[in-house]
Every structure is written in C-alpha cells, then in structure tokens.
Scaffold this active site. Sequence first.
Site, short mmCIF file in Angstrom:
data_model
loop_
_atom_site.label_atom_id
_atom_site.label_comp_id
_atom_site.label_asym_id
_atom_site.label_seq_id
_atom_site.Cartn_x
_atom_site.Cartn_y
_atom_site.Cartn_z
CB ALA A 1 -0.89 -0.01 1.24
N GLY B 1 0.64 -5.20 0.97
CA GLY B 1 -0.46 -5.30 0.02
C GLY B 1 -0.03 -5.92 -1.30
CD GLU C 1 -2.54 -7.89 2.69
OE1 GLU C 1 -2.26 -6.70 2.44
OE2 GLU C 1 -3.27 -8.25 3.63
CD GLU D 1 1.13 -5.69 5.49
OE1 GLU D 1 2.04 -6.50 5.80
OE2 GLU D 1 0.47 -5.79 4.45
C1 LIG Z 1 -4.97 -0.19 3.86
C2 LIG Z 1 -3.72 -0.51 4.59
C3 LIG Z 1 -2.98 -1.61 3.96
C4 LIG Z 1 -1.72 -1.84 4.33
C5 LIG Z 1 -0.97 -2.88 3.68
C6 LIG Z 1 0.41 -2.44 3.24
O1 LIG Z 1 0.79 -2.80 2.20
S1 LIG Z 1 1.34 -1.46 4.25
C7 LIG Z 1 2.85 -1.26 3.33
C8 LIG Z 1 3.66 -2.49 3.38
N1 LIG Z 1 4.88 -2.34 2.64
C9 LIG Z 1 6.04 -2.06 3.21
O2 LIG Z 1 6.14 -1.91 4.40
C10 LIG Z 1 7.21 -1.91 2.29
C11 LIG Z 1 7.93 -0.63 2.56
N2 LIG Z 1 9.05 -0.44 1.66
C12 LIG Z 1 10.21 -1.09 1.82
O3 LIG Z 1 10.40 -1.92 2.66
C13 LIG Z 1 11.31 -0.70 0.88
O4 LIG Z 1 11.03 0.58 0.42
C14 LIG Z 1 11.48 -1.65 -0.33
C15 LIG Z 1 10.20 -1.86 -1.07
C16 LIG Z 1 12.04 -2.99 0.17
C17 LIG Z 1 12.50 -1.01 -1.30
O5 LIG Z 1 13.70 -0.72 -0.58
P1 LIG Z 1 14.83 0.21 -1.22
O6 LIG Z 1 15.94 0.26 -0.23
O7 LIG Z 1 15.09 -0.22 -2.59
O8 LIG Z 1 14.19 1.65 -1.36
P2 LIG Z 1 13.69 2.65 -0.24
O9 LIG Z 1 13.26 1.96 0.97
O10 LIG Z 1 14.71 3.73 -0.08
O11 LIG Z 1 12.39 3.26 -0.93
C18 LIG Z 1 12.48 4.06 -2.11
C19 LIG Z 1 11.44 5.16 -2.01
O12 LIG Z 1 10.14 4.56 -2.06
C20 LIG Z 1 9.38 4.97 -0.93
N3 LIG Z 1 8.52 3.84 -0.55
C21 LIG Z 1 8.89 2.57 -0.37
N4 LIG Z 1 7.83 1.81 -0.07
C22 LIG Z 1 6.76 2.62 -0.08
C23 LIG Z 1 5.38 2.42 0.15
N5 LIG Z 1 4.87 1.21 0.42
N6 LIG Z 1 4.57 3.48 0.07
C24 LIG Z 1 5.06 4.71 -0.24
N7 LIG Z 1 6.37 4.97 -0.47
C25 LIG Z 1 7.20 3.93 -0.39
C26 LIG Z 1 10.41 5.30 0.13
O13 LIG Z 1 9.89 6.17 1.08
C27 LIG Z 1 11.50 5.94 -0.71
O14 LIG Z 1 11.10 7.24 -0.96
P3 LIG Z 1 12.16 8.42 -0.96
O15 LIG Z 1 11.34 9.64 -1.19
O16 LIG Z 1 13.13 8.10 -2.05
O17 LIG Z 1 12.81 8.41 0.38
#
Ligand SMILES: CC/C=C/CC(=O)SCCNC(=O)CCNC(=O)[C@H](O)C(C)(C)COP(=O)(O)OP(=O)(O)OC[C@H]1O[C@@H](n2cnc3c(N)ncnc32)[C@H](O)[C@@H]1OP(=O)(O)O
Length: 725
Positions: free
Chosen positions: A67, A106, A109, A129
């Site tokens: 998400a 998500g 999922e 999450e």
């Molecule tokens: C209705 C509620 C439902 C909830 C279900 C969910 O899905 S909650 C979200 C679950 N997902 C996560 O927790 C994943 C979070 N992301 C990561 O763990 C990592 O970003 C990654 C996908 C493993 C990639 O890692 P990497 O080291 O390659 O990059 P960064 O971590 O530096 O991320 C790059 C930029 O992307 C932004 N970002 C990453 N994930 C998300 C996200 N899920 N939503 C929004 N933005 C995300 C991150 O903030 C970085 O942004 P910058 O502006 O460059 O800092």
Amino acid sequence: MCDKGSMAQYTRVSGFVGLITLQNPPVNALSAAVRQGIVDMVERALSDPIVKSVVICGQNGNFCGGADIKEFGTNMSGPPLVPMIDAIEAANKPVVAAIEGSALGGGLELALGCHYRIAHSKARLGLPEVTLGLLPAAGGTQRLSRLIGVPAALNLITTGIHVTAAQALQLGIVDQVTDHNAVEVAVTFSLSVAGQSMDARRISTYPCPLPSDFDALFEGVMQKVRQSARGAIAPVACVQAVRAAATLPYTKGMEREQELMATLFTSGQARAQQYCFFAQRAVGRWRMPSGARWETSKPMPVHKAAVIGLGTMGRGITVALAQTGLSVVAVETQEKQLMEAKQAVSGMLERGAKRHGVAPMLDRISYSQNIQAVAEVDLVIEAVFEDMALKTEVFQQLSAVCKPGTLLCTNTSALDVDKLASEMPNPELVVGMHFFAPAHVMKLLEVVYGPRSSPQAVATAMQLGKKMGKVSVAVGNCRGFVGNRMLMPYLQQAFFLLEEGATPELVDRALEEFGFPMGVFRMSDLSGLDIGWRVRKRDELVEPDMASGQSARIRQGSRYSPLGDLLCEQGRFGQKTGQGWYRYDKPGSRVARSDPWLHSFLVEYRARHGLVPRSIDHQEVLERCLYALINEGFRILEDGIAAGPEDIDVIYVFGYGWPRHRGGPMFYASMVGLAKILERLEHYQQAHPDVPYLQPSSLLRRLVASDSPPIHRWREVIKKYQSQL
Ligand SMILES: CC/C=C/CC(=O)SCCNC(=O)CCNC(=O)[C@H](O)C(C)(C)COP(=O)(O)OP(=O)(O)OC[C@H]1O[C@@H](n2cnc3c(N)ncnc32)[C@H](O)[C@@H]1OP(=O)(O)O
C-alpha cells in the site's frame, strides 16, 4: 493493445494473455490510482473474449512494495484493496502473479489473491505491516495462514521479515522460482493452465490447517510476542488475526481482520511507526550547516579500508567492513592482542556466514602489528582507547603513513572531532564515525562532521555506513554528539530521583513499561559504571573527599549526584563485577537482582545528606527523565547539531532502544504536546532551580509560541530561529 497513462498498463501478449503492469515508481506502491488501474484492467482482461489468462507484474523489475504509506492518514480514496483482490481470486480465467524485486504487504496480498505465483530467484516477499504498526488487512492474515499453515504464518506476520524466493517456495507461498524473466515464464505458464477450473486455486476457500497443539501454540506465541513487543499493539493484533483464520470461516475471519486493523490504523502507534519509516529514509538526505548536502557531494571511492586498534569496537568494525566485501587491514600493535583479535574476528565472521548460509569473508582481512600496513588504504577507522592524546598520536602517524587523500575517521563516542582534526595537515579529511557496540550488530552510525570536514568526506562516510548496513545520521560535533549528549540529562535525572526517594527498580520499571528494553540502571550495569566514572573524573566532577554535606552535591554551581561515583569507589562496576545498581549471581551474570545492600546504602546516603525521601510515581520518572532528554534534543536542534527532529529520532530508535511505536523522543514530544512538555519542565525547574538541564530550551518556547506546529513543520521554525541568532 495497450492503455498508457494509467498507473496500471494493459497489454495483450502472446496473442491470448492480458498482461497488467503496475506503474508507480520507485516501488509500484498501491496508490489510489494504481488500485483503480488494476480494477479497470482486470475487468478489461476478464471481459475480453480473446484473453485466456492474465498475468500481473510490476514495472522495472519490481512487483509491488505494498500500500502507498503516504496515503495513510489522508482521506483514502479509490477502490479498496479487499474487494479488488477478491475479484481477482474469483476470476474464471487463470491470474498469475509474476514476482520480481519485492512483493511486500499489500503487494503480497495481491499476489495471494492470484491463482498462481511465479517468483524470480532474487525476489523477496513478506508482510511487513507490523513494522508500520498495522496488520496485513487485505486478507493477508486469512490467506497466508490457509496457504502455509498457522506456525509459519505467525512467524512471518508477527515479525514482518522478508523471505527469499527460495524460502517462499519451501514455505509454499510461491509455486515456482525461476532464474529467467519471471514475466515471460508466467505468461507461458498462464497459457498452459488456461481453460482449467480455478476452483482449487482460490486460497480463501482452503481450510486452515490446524496444529494439534493449537491452544498451547497460540498461548506460547502470544506470550513471546507480548514480551518482545514492549507495549506495541500491532504484533498482538497480528496473533489475534491469525487465530481468527484458524478458528473462523473466511468471511468471519476477514471481519475480524478488518476490526483489528481499524483499531491499529487509528492508533498513535501506527502513526509513530510510519513516521519512523520515512524518518529512516529522510536521514539519508543529509545537509550540513554550510549548505553542503547529499545530492551535490560525491563520495570518494573506497576499495580498501583499515581499522586501527582491535579492542571490542575495532573487532566489530572490522567484521562489519569485511562483510561489505571490502579489503580490510586490521592493525593492533601488541602481538598477543592481535592474535586474540584475529581469532575473535574470524569467529564472528564464521558465525555470521553460517547464519546467512554464505562463505565467511576471512580472506578479506590482513592483520598487522605495523601501522605502515595502511599506506595504500582509502579510508582508516581509528578505534583505539578513548583518550585524546593517544588518538592524536595515532592520527599523526596516520597522516605520515597514508597516501594523500585517505579519509581519516575516528570512532569516538565523545571526544572533540574538531580538535583532533585541527592537529592534522588535512583537517577536511577527518570525520567521526561513532559506532555502537557491538559494532557489527548495532544498526546506528553517527557520522560526525566539524566545520572543516569536507562534504566529500561526509558523503564517503555516509555511503560506507550504508554499505555496512547501518542507518547513518550526519551530525555536528559537540560534547556527546546527539545520542550521548541527550543521555546526560536523562541519567542525571535518574540519579536525582534516587536521592529523592526512588529505587533503581522503580525507575527501571517505569522506563521498561514505557517500552525501553532496559531501564537506565540495568543498562548502566550492563555497559559498566566505570565508563561514566572515568568521564566524570576527566571532567573533574569526582571529588572523593566530599562524602557528606550540601557541597558534596554541588559541582560547578549546579546540583550533582555523586551516587555513581560512590558505587564505583566500592568497586561496583555493574555486571562485570557482579555488583552495581543490582547484584548478580557472579561477575558476568546477566540476571539483575534487587540488592538489599544498595537499598540500605541509599537510605544512609539520604540521611547523611539530610534528604527526606518522598513517594515517586512512574509518571514523575517518565516526565523527569524523558522530558529532560527531549529538552536537550531541542537544544541540539537550536545549535544546528542535528538538521531536523527526524535525525534525533532515528538515532534514539536505532541506537538507544527508544520504542519505535513511540516514534523517537521528538515525535513523542509532538504527540504529548509541546505546551504540556514546556509546562512540566517549568514545573520541575521551579522545584529544582539548581538543575540547568530542566531550564526549557528557547526553541521549545519558540515552537509553543508558534502554536506548536506539527513535527514536519519544525524545520521552518528552527530556520527562522537560527537566522535571528
Ligand atoms: C490499507 C492498509 C494496507 C496496508 C498494507 C500495506 O501494504 S502497508 C505497506 C507495506 N509495505 C512495506 O512496508 C514496504 C515498505 N518499503 C520497503 O520496505 C522498501 O522501500 C522496499 C520496497 C524494500 C525497497 O527498498 P529500497 O531500499 O530499494 O528503497 P527505499 O526503501 O529507499 O524506498 C524508495 C522510495 O520509495 C518509498 N517507498 C517505499 N515503499 C513505499 C510504500 N509502500 N509506500 C510509499 N512509499 C514507499 C520510500 O519512502 C522511498 O522514498 P524516498 O522519497 O526516495 O525516500
């Protein structure tokens, strides 16, 4: 055929396959527009009579990072995830997830709603999450438990760990792992199952395999989770949701999942953990007061590094460097220590490699007694004993030996990095790298720059920290930098509370219930009371002759507690001597027991100093210790030592055990309310006018006067404040 412009692209490939590609760089998060795109494109594929099967993948070799976390806390619009995933699962044409990069939250999922999952061998999958204060509420707890069984689902969901594609295959999360292009493999596979009934592939219809020792399993897991959660509510809710999967039909289980999620979603804890997620990434975008910043400062290449001094810290740093794949020269002048260090470092590397199933990097390290061995390295990390004269001598030797341009880093926790730099011919190449023990395990690294450190030197240290898997925070040079500087008022208040009537047990319990893994006294016993004693002696605070009387508790015009000094004079250095604020069964034992001697000692001490003990509650412990620490955080921002509150919070969460579900000290202050913090500090300052740390900082006053803006707007106030100084 293709629909460009949408955040999910639709293409027909191999004649009969509808290929849906999520397009939301960098991680293809499921924003409202992406969800809408998926709903529309799935509908299109299913209604197209030519299309026999569907493949869902992500743009740029990355399936989906879950998400869109940025949408949380906003008015979330667009189609919700649950009906979207249910519709995919209900499809009468095979839908295959082609997983490259990550399938997280998500994203996984969504893949679990597909009928088949094919992963590239380098993909990583997980339901993280819980680390955001949430649970997988798009059917994740219900489908994963049905697919891989309760114990494995509990492990993944309550920890949020990411698994490799090979592990996912073994667990049964994916059906196939490939080294080839996962999308092409998925397209071919989808055609091979086209026309078949998908009834047996709908995970929501599976019965949840029940373990025989069901009640015992849940009881055990719940106990373990409650213990390690330290007050965080999400891990507990995750267990409850998996239990619902095991005991209820799918639709009822989904209702329970939603109910639990609603509680979490609106909790302050989820906000705190999501703040931490973005703060951790924000600290990488460092800037110095000079205006130098991360985008414009190019790191120097580092192929070969050296560590000088192979005590506990030097050994950990050597391991962490070798694990990045760098060549490391490890120097220790005493032969015996060098041999012992070599053995210890090899052991750490072997154990680490065994845990990760890889070969240990033993051959990356060369050991030497001679400092000349570092002549060709690109960067040196000095980790000798914490003594300015010794460090200066080592640095002078290094600048004579090293090739021009070598970056000289000092691993100090408190010494003046500027002073050290000023003794060198190239002060711009000197920075502090403050690691935390054990250095190969702890995630935090403070990169300390002085006014002369070049942006390139800071960029190099920050990049090296990242390669070492650290969360690196660039901070200015001052006594204790950020972390230890804020610790001083915290420790001081804890000592004062003992003088006023508290016990170490009471103070520790209050802090542990707040969420710290260890209270201040248990922590001091673990680190060794002699460390602080040595620093206080150096600062000429320790005066052994002044055993009683008012003057014994005044130093340099302010209130001072000699309690720690008195314990050290008795040889009570903590765990290592078997006695400190607690007693231990033997030196080195870890179980802290209440010590009647210590309690009598406190009674005698108070009597000797005419202190009348009073009853102290947990609230006062928290306010005195934490608000004093937070107040120093504001001073650090005022002084420009940290660029923003996120830097401080990341340091405390990753280096000092501050509970993540409370977001770090500055975030916590914003949640408590700045006006309340100010009011309580003023209250305690009136009661203790001889304690400068309780004097509210000007920045705190300024923020309160500016109507306590939300934390993401503090930087504006700080900037204005600094420009007026
Ligand atoms: C209705 C509620 C439902 C909830 C279900 C969910 O899905 S909650 C979200 C679950 N997902 C996560 O927790 C994943 C979070 N992301 C990561 O763990 C990592 O970003 C990654 C996908 C493993 C990639 O890692 P990497 O080291 O390659 O990059 P960064 O971590 O530096 O991320 C790059 C930029 O992307 C932004 N970002 C990453 N994930 C998300 C996200 N899920 N939503 C929004 N933005 C995300 C991150 O903030 C970085 O942004 P910058 O502006 O460059 O800092």
